[in-house]
Design a protein around this motif. Sequence first.
Motif, short mmCIF file in Angstrom:
data_model
loop_
_atom_site.label_atom_id
_atom_site.label_comp_id
_atom_site.label_asym_id
_atom_site.label_seq_id
_atom_site.Cartn_x
_atom_site.Cartn_y
_atom_site.Cartn_z
N SER A 244 0.84 -0.96 0.09
CA SER A 244 0.04 -0.11 0.10
C SER A 244 0.95 1.20 0.04
N THR A 245 0.05 2.28 -0.63
CA THR A 245 1.01 3.49 -0.36
C THR A 245 1.45 4.04 0.69
N ARG A 246 0.41 3.89 1.79
CA ARG A 246 0.70 4.03 3.46
C ARG A 246 1.97 3.36 3.97
N ASP A 247 2.00 2.05 3.52
CA ASP A 247 3.15 1.35 4.26
C ASP A 247 4.36 1.64 3.48
N THR A 248 4.39 1.87 2.16
CA THR A 248 5.68 2.15 1.34
C THR A 248 6.27 3.57 1.63
N MET A 249 5.36 4.57 1.98
CA MET A 249 5.94 5.73 2.52
C MET A 249 6.46 5.73 3.85
N GLY B 47 8.90 5.72 -7.25
CA GLY B 47 8.52 7.06 -6.87
C GLY B 47 8.07 7.46 -5.70
N LEU B 48 7.47 6.25 -4.87
CA LEU B 48 7.01 6.64 -3.53
C LEU B 48 8.20 6.25 -2.68
#
Length: 282
Positions: A24-29, A106-107
Motif C-alpha cells: 500500500s501507499t501508506r506502508d511504502t511511504m 517514486g514513492l
Amino acid sequence: MSYVQPQDFVTKMIDAGEAKVFMSTRDTMIRAFMAGAILALAAAFAVTINVQTGQPLAGAILFPVGFCLLYLMGFDLLTGVFTLVPLALIDKRPGVSLGGVLRNWGLVFAGNFAGALIVAVMMAITFTFGFSETPNEVGQKIGHIGEGRTVGYAAHGAAGMLTLFIRGVLCNWMVSTGVVAAMMSTSVSGKVIGMWMPIMLFFYMGFEHSIVNMFLFPSGLMLGGNFSIMDYLIWNEIPTVIGNLVGGLTFVGLTLYATHGRKSEQRPASTTFTAAHRVPAE
C-alpha cells in the motif's frame, strides 16, 4: 545451517520485489521515510566520528550500523528497490507491471527524501544551537562535503559527470550486495555480518549514495555550504540516482537472476563419458 543457497535467496529476492510492488501507499511511504531518516542519522554519526578522531576508516567501520538497523526493521531504501522490484517484472509475476515498478520507485524516493530532510533539519539545529551560532566543526565539515561533491565535479565538466555517475554505479553495486547478503542467512548475526562488509566498503571509498546525499547536501546548504540547490540536483542527486539504478540492477539483480533465478536446460551427459566411467558391477 543458517546459510541460504543462491538459488533460494534469489527466489527470496524476486518474492521481496513482488511484495513491494503490491504494498500500500501508506506502508511504502512509512517504510521509506524511516529508512531515509535512519540512514541520515548514520551518516551524521560517521561524519562526527571522522571529525573527532581524524580517522575516516573509523567512520566507515561504524556507518553500517544504520543500514543494518533499517534493514532488520523492514524499511526500504531506493537503492534496494532499484535492484529487487524489477526482478518481479522480469520473472513475469502475475499482476506486476512497469507502472507498478515505477510507482514503487517514486514513492520510495519521496519517502527517503522526506526522512533524510527531516533529519538534516534536526542535525542542522543541533550543530548551530537552533541557528543562533555558526556551525560547529562537524557542521562545517558537512558543508565542505557538499561543496566538494557538487561544484567539485562541475569543475571537471563532462569528466566530472562521468566520475559522479561511475561512483553511483559502484555504490549501489556494493549496497545492493549488502541487501542480498542479508538474505543469505536466517540468523540475525549472519545477516548483519553479510550487510556490514559491502556497506563499509562503499562508504570508505567515497562512492555516491543517493539517500545519504539526501541528508548531506540539504544539511550542507543549511550549514553554509557554498553551492546551490541546482548544483546539488544536477551535479549530484540526479546522476547519482541514475548510477545507483544501473549499478544495483546490472551488477547484482540481473546477474544473480540470470545465473541462479532462471533455470537453464541441463546438458545431457555424454554417452561416451558415462560408458567409460561406469563402475563395473561386482
